[in-house]
Scaffold this motif. Structure first.
Motif, PDB file in Angstrom:
ATOM      1  N   TRP A   1       0.851  -1.178   0.000  1.00  0.00           N
ATOM      2  CA  TRP A   1       0.000   0.000   0.000  1.00  0.00           C
ATOM      3  C   TRP A   1       0.889   1.230   0.000  1.00  0.00           C
ATOM      4  CZ3 TRP A   1      -1.327  -4.578   1.935  1.00  0.00           C
ATOM      5  CH2 TRP A   1      -2.635  -5.021   1.744  1.00  0.00           C
ATOM      6  N   LEU A   2       0.469   2.274  -0.701  1.00  0.00           N
ATOM      7  CA  LEU A   2       1.204   3.536  -0.675  1.00  0.00           C
ATOM      8  C   LEU A   2       0.852   4.313   0.583  1.00  0.00           C
ATOM      9  CD1 LEU A   2       0.943   4.849  -4.345  1.00  0.00           C
ATOM     10  CD2 LEU A   2       2.807   3.580  -3.271  1.00  0.00           C
ATOM     11  N   ARG A   3       1.850   4.920   1.165  1.00  0.00           N
ATOM     12  CA  ARG A   3       1.635   5.701   2.380  1.00  0.00           C
ATOM     13  C   ARG A   3       0.625   6.820   2.141  1.00  0.00           C
ATOM     14  NH1 ARG A   3       6.689   8.617   4.887  1.00  0.00           N
ATOM     15  NH2 ARG A   3       6.822   8.918   2.655  1.00  0.00           N
ATOM     16  N   ASP A   4       0.688   7.464   0.964  1.00  0.00           N
ATOM     17  CA  ASP A   4      -0.264   8.541   0.652  1.00  0.00           C
ATOM     18  C   ASP A   4      -1.703   8.023   0.672  1.00  0.00           C
ATOM     19  OD1 ASP A   4       1.781  10.355   0.394  1.00  0.00           O
ATOM     20  OD2 ASP A   4       1.803  10.309  -1.793  1.00  0.00           O
ATOM     21  N   ASP A   5      -1.926   6.834   0.152  1.00  0.00           N
ATOM     22  CA  ASP A   5      -3.274   6.252   0.167  1.00  0.00           C
ATOM     23  C   ASP A   5      -3.733   5.987   1.594  1.00  0.00           C
ATOM     24  OD1 ASP A   5      -3.334   6.287  -2.600  1.00  0.00           O
ATOM     25  OD2 ASP A   5      -2.838   4.148  -2.801  1.00  0.00           O
TER      26      ASP A   5
ATOM     27  N   ILE B   1      -6.876   7.713   6.574  1.00  0.00           N
ATOM     28  CA  ILE B   1      -6.884   8.120   7.981  1.00  0.00           C
ATOM     29  C   ILE B   1      -7.529   9.491   8.139  1.00  0.00           C
ATOM     30  CG2 ILE B   1      -5.421   8.759   9.936  1.00  0.00           C
ATOM     31  CD1 ILE B   1      -3.360   6.728   8.852  1.00  0.00           C
ATOM     32  N   GLU B   2      -7.161  10.431   7.261  1.00  0.00           N
ATOM     33  CA  GLU B   2      -7.667  11.803   7.356  1.00  0.00           C
ATOM     34  C   GLU B   2      -7.934  12.343   5.952  1.00  0.00           C
ATOM     35  OE1 GLU B   2      -6.650  15.941   9.666  1.00  0.00           O
ATOM     36  OE2 GLU B   2      -5.144  14.380   9.616  1.00  0.00           O
ATOM     37  N   PRO B   3      -9.060  11.951   5.359  1.00  0.00           N
ATOM     38  CA  PRO B   3      -9.317  12.274   3.953  1.00  0.00           C
ATOM     39  C   PRO B   3      -9.376  13.766   3.624  1.00  0.00           C
ATOM     40  CG  PRO B   3     -11.198  11.159   4.949  1.00  0.00           C
ATOM     41  CD  PRO B   3     -10.107  11.199   5.966  1.00  0.00           C
ATOM     42  N   THR B   4      -9.817  14.592   4.527  1.00  0.00           N
ATOM     43  CA  THR B   4      -9.955  16.015   4.210  1.00  0.00           C
ATOM     44  C   THR B   4      -8.622  16.753   4.248  1.00  0.00           C
ATOM     45  OG1 THR B   4     -10.446  16.524   6.526  1.00  0.00           O
ATOM     46  CG2 THR B   4     -12.325  16.122   5.041  1.00  0.00           C
ATOM     47  N   ALA B   5      -7.595  16.156   4.821  1.00  0.00           N
ATOM     48  CA  ALA B   5      -6.298  16.815   4.933  1.00  0.00           C
ATOM     49  C   ALA B   5      -5.449  16.654   3.679  1.00  0.00           C
ATOM     50  CB  ALA B   5      -5.532  16.272   6.132  1.00  0.00           C
ATOM     51  N   TYR B   6      -5.838  15.737   2.789  1.00  0.00           N
ATOM     52  CA  TYR B   6      -5.022  15.449   1.616  1.00  0.00           C
ATOM     53  C   TYR B   6      -5.847  15.613   0.354  1.00  0.00           C
ATOM     54  CZ  TYR B   6      -1.937  13.530   5.105  1.00  0.00           C
ATOM     55  OH  TYR B   6      -1.137  13.400   6.194  1.00  0.00           O
ATOM     56  N   PRO B   7      -5.367  16.413  -0.591  1.00  0.00           N
ATOM     57  CA  PRO B   7      -6.086  16.556  -1.863  1.00  0.00           C
ATOM     58  C   PRO B   7      -6.023  15.256  -2.662  1.00  0.00           C
ATOM     59  CG  PRO B   7      -3.961  17.655  -1.977  1.00  0.00           C
ATOM     60  CD  PRO B   7      -4.145  17.185  -0.548  1.00  0.00           C
ATOM     61  N   ALA B   8      -6.867  15.157  -3.652  1.00  0.00           N
ATOM     62  CA  ALA B   8      -6.878  13.969  -4.507  1.00  0.00           C
ATOM     63  C   ALA B   8      -5.540  13.811  -5.200  1.00  0.00           C
ATOM     64  CB  ALA B   8      -7.991  14.089  -5.535  1.00  0.00           C
ATOM     65  N   ASP B   9      -5.242  12.632  -5.631  1.00  0.00           N
ATOM     66  CA  ASP B   9      -4.002  12.320  -6.335  1.00  0.00           C
ATOM     67  C   ASP B   9      -3.970  13.078  -7.655  1.00  0.00           C
ATOM     68  OD1 ASP B   9      -1.775  11.238  -7.515  1.00  0.00           O
ATOM     69  OD2 ASP B   9      -2.343   9.163  -7.142  1.00  0.00           O
TER      70      ASP B   9
END
Length: 65
Positions: free
Chosen positions: A43-47, A52-60
């Motif tokens: 699994w990729l760490r970014d995924d 864990i915190e979907p709103t903190a990371y923009p889409a790929d």
């Protein structure tokens, strides 16, 4: 490295108490592994971070291309 090491590492990273618990949530709460070579799954760490915190990371951004 044992075949379950990828799932073991991913489960520990997201705070799941068991590999089995993590694998039950794969495809629902966690994305499928990005690397699937035979029994090897990674699994990729970014995924995992997005799960864990979907709103903190923009889409790929690569997916938008």
């Amino acid at each position: 490295m044992a075949p379950s090491d990828g799932a073991d590492l991913a489960a520990g990273y997201v705070g799941e108490s068991t590999i089995e618990g993590f694998l039950r949530r794969v495809g629902k709460d966690y994305l499928l592994p990005r690397v699937c070579e035979g029994r090897r799954q990674l699994w990729l760490r970014d995924d995992l971070d997005r799960a864990i915190e979907p709103t903190a990371y923009p889409a790929d951004a690569a997916e938008d291309l």
